[in-house]
Design a protein around this motif. Sequence first.
Motif, mmCIF file in Angstrom:
data_model
loop_
_atom_site.group_PDB
_atom_site.id
_atom_site.type_symbol
_atom_site.label_atom_id
_atom_site.label_comp_id
_atom_site.label_asym_id
_atom_site.label_seq_id
_atom_site.Cartn_x
_atom_site.Cartn_y
_atom_site.Cartn_z
ATOM 1 N N ASP A 346 3.965 -7.446 -5.259
ATOM 2 C CA ASP A 346 2.628 -8.594 -5.559
ATOM 3 C C ASP A 346 2.559 -8.592 -6.923
ATOM 4 N N LEU A 371 0.433 -9.512 -0.376
ATOM 5 C CA LEU A 371 1.094 -8.737 0.447
ATOM 6 C C LEU A 371 0.380 -7.313 0.822
ATOM 7 N N THR A 373 -1.443 -3.911 0.997
ATOM 8 C CA THR A 373 -0.830 -2.880 1.743
ATOM 9 C C THR A 373 -0.443 -2.843 3.044
ATOM 10 N N HIS A 374 0.449 -3.586 3.355
ATOM 11 C CA HIS A 374 0.794 -3.851 4.633
ATOM 12 C C HIS A 374 1.878 -2.891 4.842
ATOM 13 N N TYR A 377 4.302 1.027 4.333
ATOM 14 C CA TYR A 377 3.513 1.076 2.905
ATOM 15 C C TYR A 377 4.364 1.373 1.822
ATOM 16 N N TYR A 379 7.279 0.247 1.113
ATOM 17 C CA TYR A 379 7.864 -1.005 0.418
ATOM 18 C C TYR A 379 6.620 -1.959 -0.489
ATOM 19 N N ARG A 380 5.687 -1.411 -0.598
ATOM 20 C CA ARG A 380 4.494 -2.143 -1.160
ATOM 21 C C ARG A 380 4.235 -1.650 -2.613
ATOM 22 N N TYR A 381 5.070 -0.675 -3.143
ATOM 23 C CA TYR A 381 4.443 -0.446 -4.707
ATOM 24 C C TYR A 381 5.868 0.031 -5.289
ATOM 25 N N ALA A 413 0.057 2.558 -2.487
ATOM 26 C CA ALA A 413 0.002 1.078 -2.065
ATOM 27 C C ALA A 413 -1.573 0.335 -2.596
ATOM 28 N N ASN A 417 -2.261 -2.010 -5.635
ATOM 29 C CA ASN A 417 -3.161 -3.188 -5.431
ATOM 30 C C ASN A 417 -4.236 -3.271 -6.370
#
Length: 567
Positions: A346, A371, A373-374, A377, A379-381, A413, A417
């Motif tokens: 993000d 996106l 914390t879709h 997980y 892949y989000r951080y 994640a 965020n």
Amino acid sequence: MYQFLKAYGLFLILSGLTPLLLWMTGAISGEGFKDAALITTLWLIPLWWNPTRIRSLSAFIGIGIACLALPGLAYFLVYRQELTQSLMMILFESNQTESQEYLKNYFVWWFAAVFLVYLLVPYQLWRTLQPAQLSRSKALSYSMIAILLALTSPVNHALHGHWHLASKSIDRHFGATAPFQLILGYFNYQKQLAEVEGILLSMRKIPPLKNLTEQAKPEQTTLVLVIGESTSRLHMSLYGYPRNTNPELSKIKDELVLFDNVYSPRPNTIESLQQVLTFADQLHPNDYKNKPSLIAMMKQAGYFTIWITNQQSLTGRNTMLTTFAKQADRQYFLNNERQQNAFSFDEKVLTPFAKSLGDPHQKKLIVVHLLGTHMKYDYRYPKAFATFKSGQGLPNHALDDTQVDQIDSYDNAVRYNDWILSQLISTLKAKRQHSLLVYFSDHGEDVYDSAPYTFQGRNEATPTLPMYSIPFMVWHSNDWFNRSTTFAGIQTHRQYDNADFIYTFAEMVGLSFDGFKADESLVNTAFLQDNILVGDPFIGKLKPLPGTQQFNANKLALWNPGYLAEH
């Protein structure tokens, strides 16, 4: 058979190199290369039936694959991402000047060297090919095996009459492999764009709000709406979660207005935002078709609107999201991945957000769709945010190692965020504009939070509190025009259905119009607490979300006559 193996290697290099590189660099999973390896067997079928012409047929097929594979390889070299239909939307809607700037800024000399090596290796394989012999019976057997390997899933769906699933299966398995990647991508781009344009045309026919007025504000006013993804407030330390998932926002907690009893209307992005960003709700789910959206309302009020998204922008599932974005005056589509299980952090939104803050329009609304914390997980951080490990600090619910790893990834994640939100707020604050920022998530997520602690994800048929419990917070500049009236002494614990967000946002920014409902605005003294009704309003009766309060049983009875008898 050796000649056919060499031909297979030739084709696999041309069609499979890019998905292999994407897999090796961690951009996507290995599924794309696996699909390429299986689908490449189809190109051997003409060779098996015409083995004496193996050289000429291989040359014809190889040149075709190479021509359509080069754009995907070039895009990987620049962005380390996959070429998708979302990217095609951006490319085809760019003007000639933008395209020239793209080539000038990103094409470097060594690309040519990579292309040369990419073509030279298959060429050397082709030079060694010799005419072969193969019986018709073996050609038939091999062809059937190749078709079975490449088309088992779509054929199985088609045989059962599930043509939509068969089409989706072809997109999924063939969409990462040249030359189908470019062909299917362009076809799907045209298809989804036609759907978007059709919905936009319908929305343009919706009459504007009557007697829309706005309270006076300073000349330079900036509104920011940040939409999160799959983030439950039950995993945020700002709301009492034991792990420190909000270290940055906690530093400015005194500057935030935190609402702690807000719920999403539905547990999926499209269905939720279809209500949150319009006048629709669970009792009136079709009102998005005949009343303006939030973007249309703000444009009517004279705001220049900007939409920045790290969501996939032009997929069959995200058509409605793209429609909302296309209503804005300017759009930034930042996530061009074909699969959701891909890295698209993000932090991508930060640069266009800073640029948008410098836009000279006197009144502007900037929507930032994260996106968040879709799933999946991890892949989000980025790795730097992998703070939580081994389940430290979690309640003891007899979770297995896999479940603990999932919770750790989800909390990491959430922590990332937190950093993204803090960056958006600090960037906005530094501009010293008359400004307001609102953040909420589209829906929550149950990550082994509900007894018997065996479920992860969302399921509208069996709703749980974490699936709908969302964060909702507001930051505003010290000079915000109604800070001493609307936000002074505001009650932040009242139960609220975020389907009514358009009324709350209108009041926060000083808009009024015919049909405004004060009792649906969370910041109005006349607000009446909401029953949180969950379920699909189009196919069945609604029911209260377990764990929430019920306030007006008579209103429930109007929608579901059996409710009073059942309760």
